[in-house]
Design a protein around this motif. Sequence first.
Motif, mmCIF file in Angstrom:
data_model
loop_
_atom_site.group_PDB
_atom_site.id
_atom_site.type_symbol
_atom_site.label_atom_id
_atom_site.label_comp_id
_atom_site.label_asym_id
_atom_site.label_seq_id
_atom_site.Cartn_x
_atom_site.Cartn_y
_atom_site.Cartn_z
ATOM 1 N N VAL A 263 -19.342 -12.705 28.931
ATOM 2 C CA VAL A 263 -20.298 -12.397 27.852
ATOM 3 C C VAL A 263 -21.199 -11.264 28.328
ATOM 4 N N SER A 264 -20.815 -10.031 28.038
ATOM 5 C CA SER A 264 -21.539 -8.869 28.554
ATOM 6 C C SER A 264 -22.684 -8.426 27.658
ATOM 7 N N ASP A 265 -22.711 -8.891 26.416
ATOM 8 C CA ASP A 265 -23.766 -8.513 25.473
ATOM 9 C C ASP A 265 -24.849 -9.583 25.484
ATOM 10 N N PRO A 266 -26.075 -9.255 25.908
ATOM 11 C CA PRO A 266 -27.132 -10.260 25.949
ATOM 12 C C PRO A 266 -27.388 -10.949 24.604
ATOM 13 N N ASN A 267 -27.140 -10.252 23.508
ATOM 14 C CA ASN A 267 -27.331 -10.885 22.206
ATOM 15 C C ASN A 267 -26.361 -12.054 22.005
ATOM 16 N N LYS A 268 -25.178 -11.964 22.614
ATOM 17 C CA LYS A 268 -24.202 -13.048 22.517
ATOM 18 C C LYS A 268 -24.679 -14.285 23.282
ATOM 19 N N ILE A 269 -25.447 -14.055 24.349
ATOM 20 C CA ILE A 269 -26.032 -15.168 25.095
ATOM 21 C C ILE A 269 -26.986 -15.940 24.177
ATOM 22 N N LYS A 270 -27.801 -15.214 23.440
ATOM 23 C CA LYS A 270 -28.712 -15.871 22.497
ATOM 24 C C LYS A 270 -27.931 -16.656 21.451
ATOM 25 N N GLU A 271 -26.857 -16.053 20.950
ATOM 26 C CA GLU A 271 -26.037 -16.731 19.938
ATOM 27 C C GLU A 271 -25.430 -18.010 20.481
ATOM 28 N N MET A 272 -24.978 -17.986 21.750
ATOM 29 C CA MET A 272 -24.415 -19.193 22.355
ATOM 30 C C MET A 272 -25.417 -20.346 22.342
ATOM 31 N N VAL A 273 -26.654 -20.040 22.682
ATOM 32 C CA VAL A 273 -27.688 -21.077 22.699
ATOM 33 C C VAL A 273 -27.933 -21.610 21.289
ATOM 34 N N LEU B 217 -23.927 -24.202 30.020
ATOM 35 C CA LEU B 217 -23.176 -23.078 29.467
ATOM 36 C C LEU B 217 -22.852 -22.096 30.581
ATOM 37 N N HIS B 218 -21.787 -21.295 30.364
ATOM 38 C CA HIS B 218 -21.420 -20.230 31.294
ATOM 39 C C HIS B 218 -21.367 -18.902 30.555
ATOM 40 N N GLY B 219 -21.923 -17.874 31.200
ATOM 41 C CA GLY B 219 -21.982 -16.552 30.581
ATOM 42 C C GLY B 219 -20.907 -15.597 31.055
ATOM 43 N N ASN B 220 -19.971 -16.061 31.872
ATOM 44 C CA ASN B 220 -18.864 -15.209 32.324
ATOM 45 C C ASN B 220 -18.141 -14.649 31.099
ATOM 46 N N ASP C 126 -23.135 -17.214 35.570
ATOM 47 C CA ASP C 126 -23.064 -15.974 34.798
ATOM 48 C C ASP C 126 -22.983 -14.814 35.788
ATOM 49 N N ASP C 127 -21.923 -14.024 35.672
ATOM 50 C CA ASP C 127 -21.715 -12.918 36.608
ATOM 51 C C ASP C 127 -22.082 -11.570 35.983
ATOM 52 N N HIS C 128 -23.126 -11.567 35.151
ATOM 53 C CA HIS C 128 -23.670 -10.322 34.605
ATOM 54 C C HIS C 128 -25.082 -10.143 35.146
ATOM 55 N N PHE C 129 -25.419 -8.926 35.477
ATOM 56 C CA PHE C 129 -26.618 -8.681 36.267
ATOM 57 C C PHE C 129 -27.601 -7.763 35.519
ATOM 58 N N ASP C 130 -27.611 -6.463 35.807
ATOM 59 C CA ASP C 130 -28.516 -5.506 35.139
ATOM 60 C C ASP C 130 -29.971 -5.961 35.223
ATOM 61 N N ASN D 243 -30.934 -8.040 29.614
ATOM 62 C CA ASN D 243 -29.844 -8.571 30.429
ATOM 63 C C ASN D 243 -29.670 -10.039 30.069
ATOM 64 N N ASN D 244 -28.636 -10.672 30.598
ATOM 65 C CA ASN D 244 -28.347 -12.055 30.209
ATOM 66 C C ASN D 244 -29.429 -13.038 30.657
ATOM 67 N N PHE D 245 -30.050 -12.766 31.786
ATOM 68 C CA PHE D 245 -31.133 -13.611 32.281
ATOM 69 C C PHE D 245 -32.293 -13.601 31.283
ATOM 70 N N VAL D 246 -32.719 -12.419 30.894
ATOM 71 C CA VAL D 246 -33.826 -12.286 29.950
ATOM 72 C C VAL D 246 -33.450 -12.875 28.585
ATOM 73 N N ALA D 247 -32.201 -12.631 28.159
ATOM 74 C CA ALA D 247 -31.758 -13.132 26.857
ATOM 75 C C ALA D 247 -31.817 -14.655 26.806
ATOM 76 N N ALA D 248 -31.305 -15.305 27.853
ATOM 77 C CA ALA D 248 -31.349 -16.773 27.888
ATOM 78 C C ALA D 248 -32.794 -17.265 27.865
ATOM 79 N N THR D 249 -33.641 -16.624 28.657
ATOM 80 C CA THR D 249 -35.039 -17.017 28.735
ATOM 81 C C THR D 249 -35.723 -16.880 27.377
ATOM 82 N N SER D 250 -35.363 -15.856 26.637
ATOM 83 C CA SER D 250 -36.018 -15.588 25.352
ATOM 84 C C SER D 250 -35.751 -16.669 24.310
#
Length: 365
Positions: free
Chosen positions: A269-279, A264-267, A298-302, A308-315
């Motif tokens: 997708v600025s809302d971390p909750n949307k990352i969870k939804e993608m999964v 998957l690519h997170g480009n 994924d070019d979102h950082f924070d 952030n998107n990293f934490v969201a995916a991990t969760s």
Amino acid sequence: MQLLLLTLVSFIVLTSEAAPEPPRRRTTVSIVKDQFYINGQPTFRGRTWNGYRIEGLLPNSRMVQGIFDDQNPETRAQWAYPDTKVWNPDRNTDEFVAAMPTWKQHGLLAITLNLQGGSPQGYSKEQPWHNSFFNADGSYHPYYMRRLVRILDKADELGMVVILGYFYFGQDERLKDEAAVINAVDNITGELLEKGYQNVLVEINNECNIRYDHAILQPDRIHELIRRVKAKKLRGRRLLVSTSYGGGTIPKENVVREADFLLLHGNGVSDPNKIKEMVQQTRAVAGYRPMPIVFNEDDHFDFDKPANNFVAATSVYASWGFFDYRMKDEGFDEGYQSIPVNWQISSPRKKGFFEKVKEITGVSF
């Protein structure tokens, strides 16, 4: 009789030379259900972080320009290093390889390379430069191969995995037709198997739904090439394979049914909750069975924020990958995709990512 013996000896020698044993390798990546294993053990065995399971994940970074070169003399000069005022593809690979141990020390287990690179400007509509491992007929350049081998060998030595993309939109047209694309897939897959690499995950192409010229590289038919890689075996061994889609896109059923893992690519997708939804949506696609899900762009950082998107995916138990490019008015130390690259951890953004990897994985050095 003597002539017959000499003939038999010659035949044995020629046969041996034609099919040598592949080199002994140190690193083998495998998949057990939804977990990545390296050398028979799940990654980060037993590790949890903030209540999230880390064991079996594959933190990664998009480092696609490790073997970059530009064969177009009209555009080559724009990639010049600031100190020497010239572009040097060997320096690029030398400095890439030199940085790899530092990445691994921070807990980074995988890097994404691409045989046709990525946009050296980060994002670009036109791509007049010519950066392709492959010739028009699907054969390949030995200079590119030598640089690729250096990186794959170093990754093997370090216990790292390479997510190796074969094609990139904007460069796939360097191959003249579909037969050349198929030839290219067969050539590189065969070479990887012959060379004994077991630390490679194949990404047929980066973002198959974005501007590919050849129909077999587009979403409706990309599974044909996934099948082709899976079918190519040497001494009972094959490569694990998938493909990716543009930012925010959920994999299609034809890929989900054929792939060994899902990218998957997170480009965008600025809302971390949307990352969870993608999964969650990916796991609901017809044909899904327990298998790893990996964000490898994924070019979102924070990274300094709790969400952030990293934490969201991990969760939601998905691996996450950093995509960093040089933004407007930034200098040489910024970005891992923009040519020329400083491959060291040389900017606050890079430091933020690697510190987060170290925190999540629990690696210390």
